[in-house]
Write a protein that holds these residues in place. Structure first.
Motif, PDB file in Angstrom:
ATOM      1  N   PHE A  33       1.654  22.457  21.366  1.00 60.25           N
ATOM      2  CA  PHE A  33       0.847  22.299  20.152  1.00 60.25           C
ATOM      3  C   PHE A  33       1.521  21.350  19.170  1.00 60.25           C
ATOM      4  CE2 PHE A  33       0.659  23.612  15.667  1.00 60.25           C
ATOM      5  CZ  PHE A  33      -0.623  23.152  15.374  1.00 60.25           C
ATOM      6  N   ALA A  34       2.802  21.588  18.893  1.00 63.83           N
ATOM      7  CA  ALA A  34       3.529  20.777  17.919  1.00 63.83           C
ATOM      8  C   ALA A  34       3.548  19.303  18.317  1.00 63.83           C
ATOM      9  CB  ALA A  34       4.962  21.301  17.776  1.00 63.83           C
ATOM     10  N   THR A  35       3.698  19.031  19.607  1.00 70.65           N
ATOM     11  CA  THR A  35       3.770  17.655  20.095  1.00 70.65           C
ATOM     12  C   THR A  35       2.477  16.899  19.823  1.00 70.65           C
ATOM     13  OG1 THR A  35       5.346  18.268  21.826  1.00 70.65           O
ATOM     14  CG2 THR A  35       4.129  16.228  22.142  1.00 70.65           C
ATOM     15  N   GLU A  36       1.328  17.541  20.066  1.00 74.87           N
ATOM     16  CA  GLU A  36       0.050  16.855  19.853  1.00 74.87           C
ATOM     17  C   GLU A  36      -0.353  16.860  18.379  1.00 74.87           C
ATOM     18  OE1 GLU A  36      -3.385  16.261  22.770  1.00 74.87           O
ATOM     19  OE2 GLU A  36      -3.802  18.211  21.860  1.00 74.87           O
ATOM     20  N   TRP A  37      -0.110  17.960  17.703  1.00 75.98           N
ATOM     21  CA  TRP A  37      -0.505  18.074  16.293  1.00 75.98           C
ATOM     22  C   TRP A  37       0.275  17.092  15.423  1.00 75.98           C
ATOM     23  CZ3 TRP A  37       1.932  20.987  11.989  1.00 75.98           C
ATOM     24  CH2 TRP A  37       1.085  21.136  10.884  1.00 75.98           C
ATOM     25  N   ALA A  38       1.549  16.889  15.734  1.00 75.19           N
ATOM     26  CA  ALA A  38       2.389  15.990  14.940  1.00 75.19           C
ATOM     27  C   ALA A  38       1.814  14.580  14.891  1.00 75.19           C
ATOM     28  CB  ALA A  38       3.811  15.954  15.520  1.00 75.19           C
ATOM     29  N   VAL A  39       1.264  14.116  16.004  1.00 76.26           N
ATOM     30  CA  VAL A  39       0.674  12.771  16.048  1.00 76.26           C
ATOM     31  C   VAL A  39      -0.528  12.693  15.112  1.00 76.26           C
ATOM     32  CG1 VAL A  39      -0.456  11.056  17.508  1.00 76.26           C
ATOM     33  CG2 VAL A  39       1.463  12.391  18.402  1.00 76.26           C
ATOM     34  N   THR A  40      -1.355  13.743  15.122  1.00 71.06           N
ATOM     35  CA  THR A  40      -2.566  13.766  14.298  1.00 71.06           C
ATOM     36  C   THR A  40      -2.239  13.742  12.813  1.00 71.06           C
ATOM     37  OG1 THR A  40      -3.781  14.981  16.001  1.00 71.06           O
ATOM     38  CG2 THR A  40      -4.657  15.069  13.770  1.00 71.06           C
ATOM     39  N   VAL A  41      -1.349  14.629  12.384  1.00 71.09           N
ATOM     40  CA  VAL A  41      -1.041  14.683  10.951  1.00 71.09           C
ATOM     41  C   VAL A  41      -0.254  13.454  10.495  1.00 71.09           C
ATOM     42  CG1 VAL A  41      -1.165  17.190  10.827  1.00 71.09           C
ATOM     43  CG2 VAL A  41       1.019  16.113  11.361  1.00 71.09           C
ATOM     44  N   GLN A  42       0.594  12.925  11.377  1.00 70.31           N
ATOM     45  CA  GLN A  42       1.366  11.740  11.024  1.00 70.31           C
ATOM     46  C   GLN A  42       0.464  10.538  10.791  1.00 70.31           C
ATOM     47  OE1 GLN A  42       4.073  11.008   9.898  1.00 70.31           O
ATOM     48  NE2 GLN A  42       5.271   9.473  10.953  1.00 70.31           N
ATOM     49  N   ASN A  43      -0.586  10.404  11.611  1.00 72.95           N
ATOM     50  CA  ASN A  43      -1.507   9.295  11.432  1.00 72.95           C
ATOM     51  C   ASN A  43      -2.179   9.343  10.062  1.00 72.95           C
ATOM     52  OD1 ASN A  43      -0.976   8.233  13.949  1.00 72.95           O
ATOM     53  ND2 ASN A  43      -2.718   9.227  14.944  1.00 72.95           N
ATOM     54  N   GLY A  44      -2.668  10.537   9.668  1.00 69.30           N
ATOM     55  CA  GLY A  44      -3.296  10.679   8.358  1.00 69.30           C
ATOM     56  C   GLY A  44      -2.305  10.470   7.234  1.00 69.30           C
ATOM     57  N   PHE A  45      -1.096  10.937   7.437  1.00 73.60           N
ATOM     58  CA  PHE A  45      -0.038  10.833   6.432  1.00 73.60           C
ATOM     59  C   PHE A  45       0.322   9.370   6.164  1.00 73.60           C
ATOM     60  CE2 PHE A  45       4.348  11.304   4.866  1.00 73.60           C
ATOM     61  CZ  PHE A  45       4.226  12.379   4.016  1.00 73.60           C
ATOM     62  N   GLY A  88      -0.307   6.295   3.024  1.00 71.36           N
ATOM     63  CA  GLY A  88       0.890   5.761   2.385  1.00 71.36           C
ATOM     64  C   GLY A  88       1.721   6.816   1.688  1.00 71.36           C
ATOM     65  N   LEU A  89       1.699   8.051   2.212  1.00 70.07           N
ATOM     66  CA  LEU A  89       2.449   9.128   1.573  1.00 70.07           C
ATOM     67  C   LEU A  89       3.911   9.100   2.001  1.00 70.07           C
ATOM     68  CD1 LEU A  89      -0.079  12.098   1.890  1.00 70.07           C
ATOM     69  CD2 LEU A  89       0.239  10.519  -0.022  1.00 70.07           C
ATOM     70  N   GLY A  90       4.772   9.604   1.132  1.00 69.35           N
ATOM     71  CA  GLY A  90       6.196   9.671   1.413  1.00 69.35           C
ATOM     72  C   GLY A  90       6.703  11.091   1.388  1.00 69.35           C
ATOM     73  N   LYS A  91       8.020  11.235   1.401  1.00 69.23           N
ATOM     74  CA  LYS A  91       8.618  12.573   1.504  1.00 69.23           C
ATOM     75  C   LYS A  91       8.358  13.443   0.278  1.00 69.23           C
ATOM     76  CE  LYS A  91      13.113  10.955  -0.215  1.00 69.23           C
ATOM     77  NZ  LYS A  91      14.549  10.869   0.065  1.00 69.23           N
ATOM     78  N   CYS A 110       0.813  -1.214   0.000  1.00 71.77           N
ATOM     79  CA  CYS A 110       0.000   0.000   0.000  1.00 71.77           C
ATOM     80  C   CYS A 110       0.843   1.260   0.000  1.00 71.77           C
ATOM     81  CB  CYS A 110      -0.918   0.008   1.223  1.00 71.77           C
ATOM     82  SG  CYS A 110      -2.181  -1.274   1.165  1.00 71.77           S
ATOM     83  N   ASP A 111       2.130   1.163   0.233  1.00 69.93           N
ATOM     84  CA  ASP A 111       2.999   2.335   0.298  1.00 69.93           C
ATOM     85  C   ASP A 111       3.370   2.769  -1.106  1.00 69.93           C
ATOM     86  OD1 ASP A 111       6.326   2.996   1.640  1.00 69.93           O
ATOM     87  OD2 ASP A 111       4.774   4.305   0.837  1.00 69.93           O
ATOM     88  N   THR A 112       2.612   3.763  -1.612  1.00 68.75           N
ATOM     89  CA  THR A 112       2.854   4.227  -2.978  1.00 68.75           C
ATOM     90  C   THR A 112       3.654   5.513  -3.019  1.00 68.75           C
ATOM     91  OG1 THR A 112       0.764   5.444  -2.930  1.00 68.75           O
ATOM     92  CG2 THR A 112       0.704   3.187  -3.785  1.00 68.75           C
ATOM     93  N   GLY A 113       4.031   6.002  -1.850  1.00 70.73           N
ATOM     94  CA  GLY A 113       4.684   7.305  -1.833  1.00 70.73           C
ATOM     95  C   GLY A 113       6.153   7.274  -1.499  1.00 70.73           C
ATOM     96  N   GLY A 114       6.740   6.111  -1.436  1.00 77.26           N
ATOM     97  CA  GLY A 114       8.167   6.069  -1.141  1.00 77.26           C
ATOM     98  C   GLY A 114       8.434   6.030   0.342  1.00 77.26           C
ATOM     99  N   GLU A 115       9.444   6.763   0.801  1.00 76.45           N
ATOM    100  CA  GLU A 115       9.897   6.709   2.189  1.00 76.45           C
ATOM    101  C   GLU A 115       8.844   7.255   3.145  1.00 76.45           C
ATOM    102  OE1 GLU A 115      13.650   8.533   2.737  1.00 76.45           O
ATOM    103  OE2 GLU A 115      13.362   8.817   4.875  1.00 76.45           O
ATOM    104  N   GLN A 116       8.555   6.510   4.199  1.00 75.29           N
ATOM    105  CA  GLN A 116       7.574   6.942   5.190  1.00 75.29           C
ATOM    106  C   GLN A 116       8.184   7.959   6.147  1.00 75.29           C
ATOM    107  OE1 GLN A 116       4.401   6.103   5.651  1.00 75.29           O
ATOM    108  NE2 GLN A 116       4.172   4.545   4.088  1.00 75.29           N
ATOM    109  N   GLY A 117       7.308   8.760   6.783  1.00 70.59           N
ATOM    110  CA  GLY A 117       7.782   9.691   7.800  1.00 70.59           C
ATOM    111  C   GLY A 117       8.191   8.932   9.051  1.00 70.59           C
ATOM    112  N   LYS A 130      10.736  15.380  13.373  1.00 70.58           N
ATOM    113  CA  LYS A 130      10.203  14.220  14.073  1.00 70.58           C
ATOM    114  C   LYS A 130       9.482  13.241  13.151  1.00 70.58           C
ATOM    115  CE  LYS A 130      10.898  14.346  18.619  1.00 70.58           C
ATOM    116  NZ  LYS A 130      11.332  13.203  19.442  1.00 70.58           N
ATOM    117  N   THR A 131       8.816  13.770  12.125  1.00 67.16           N
ATOM    118  CA  THR A 131       7.939  12.931  11.309  1.00 67.16           C
ATOM    119  C   THR A 131       8.447  12.650   9.899  1.00 67.16           C
ATOM    120  OG1 THR A 131       6.677  14.811  10.422  1.00 67.16           O
ATOM    121  CG2 THR A 131       5.950  13.882  12.534  1.00 67.16           C
ATOM    122  N   GLY A 132       9.308  13.508   9.395  1.00 66.12           N
ATOM    123  CA  GLY A 132       9.756  13.351   8.014  1.00 66.12           C
ATOM    124  C   GLY A 132       8.817  13.990   7.007  1.00 66.12           C
ATOM    125  N   ILE A 133       7.671  14.504   7.473  1.00 69.55           N
ATOM    126  CA  ILE A 133       6.735  15.175   6.570  1.00 69.55           C
ATOM    127  C   ILE A 133       7.327  16.507   6.145  1.00 69.55           C
ATOM    128  CG2 ILE A 133       4.403  16.125   6.336  1.00 69.55           C
ATOM    129  CD1 ILE A 133       3.495  14.220   8.523  1.00 69.55           C
TER     130      ILE A 133
END
Length: 297
Positions: free
Chosen positions: A150-162, A166-169, A49-56, A86-89
């Motif tokens: 804010f960054a600590t909690e928000w990073a978890v939220t966006v990383q989950n969706g990311f 299956g998105l990559g860098k 399912c990983d169509t975007g290359g390297e994961q965060g 932290k995430t690679g995004i």
């Protein structure tokens, strides 16, 4: 002869018990290998399912953000850089999303709640507290003590969706906006959200070349710290609307709404100033006199 028969019977019993135990061991071994096989198949499915290359990267621990300025485009860049580490995004995508949520990072929620992602408060929040009202949408925004929270909690939220998408860098704005929509991050039309992010991404590109172009930057919004409480109060009265004149053309407050003598009020006196008919235009309403907030109902 009888003793020999008894020994033979005992030997057969032990042999039967050993065979039974070996059978149980064999069954457990089969179950173990089946579990391993299922886990391996699941991992293979995730990879397909990983169509975007390297994961965060995985979000672990607290994210430290440069805490000055407290809001504005420079603050968004600091947050984007820290969350990216932290995430690679892509920091460009992170900046674009924060910009879409808060304009230039100087919205009321960004300033007062240090919330650049439109995060909604829930009773299960472990970092933030209840912040500004979401108005007609219902509920409240999360109030964060500082940018790092804010960054600590928000990073978890966006990383989950990311990661679910299956998105990559090398993910594009369109892919990111679609992933966040699919994850239920926002309710607006995807095309509108994407267009807003595209415009903010262009601002990020310009700022990377010249940070002096940053708008909306400020150092306030530090949650009424002890240092702020000690600042002297000027004692002067002010006008609460920046874009509406106090007197002359454009002012819509009538004489009957002002403080003082009144021909229509009970007792012939009006003990306040009413701003009910003023076209606020979506702007913030400022306090008309300095002071410290002691309690919020």
């Amino acid at each position: 002869m009888i003793t020999g028969i008894k020994r033979l019977r005992q030997t057969k019993r032990w042999a039967g018990l050993a065979a039974f135990l070996l059978g149980i061991l064999a069954v457990l071994s089969v179950i173990y290998f089946i579990v391993i096989l299922i886990a391996a198949m699941g991992a293979a499915t995730d990879d397909e399912c990983d169509t975007g290359g390297e994961q965060g990267g995985v979000v672990e621990g607290r994210i430290s953000v440069i805490e000055s300025p407290k809001y504005g485009q420079t603050a968004m860049m600091h947050i984007a850089d820290a969350v990216h580490e932290k995430t690679g995004i892509s920091a460009r995508l992170l900046f674009a999303q924060m910009g879409q949520e808060t304009g230039n990072g100087d919205s009321s929620v960004a300033k007062h709640d240090h919330n650049f992602g439109g995060m909604t408060y829930s009773e299960g929040s472990t970092i933030g507290t209840k912040g500004e009202s979401r108005g007609s949408e219902g509920g409240n925004y999360v109030h964060y003590k500082n940018l790092s929270d804010f960054a600590t909690e928000w990073a978890v939220t966006v990383q989950n969706g990311f990661k679910k998408a299956g998105l990559g860098k090398d993910a594009t704005v369109a892919q990111y906006a679609h992933a966040m929509k699919k994850a239920g991050y926002y309710t607006a039309a995807e095309s509108d959200y994407q267009a807003g992010m595209e415009a903010q991404a262009k601002k990020y590109d310009a700022l990377k070349g010249n940070k002096s172009l940053a708008k909306g930057d400020g150092s306030s919004g530090s949650d009424n710290s002890a240092e702020e409480d000690c600042k002297p109060i000027s004692g002067k009265w002010g006008w609460p609307f920046k874009s509406i004149p106090k007197k002359g053309p454009g002012n819509t407050i009538s004489g009957e709404q002002l403080f003082g003598k009144s021909s229509t009020r009970t007792g012939g006196f009006h003990d306040g100033v009413d701003f009910g008919t003023v076209p606020y235009g979506g702007q913030d309403i400022l306090a008309i006199h300095g002071g410290n907030v002691k309690k919020i109902e």
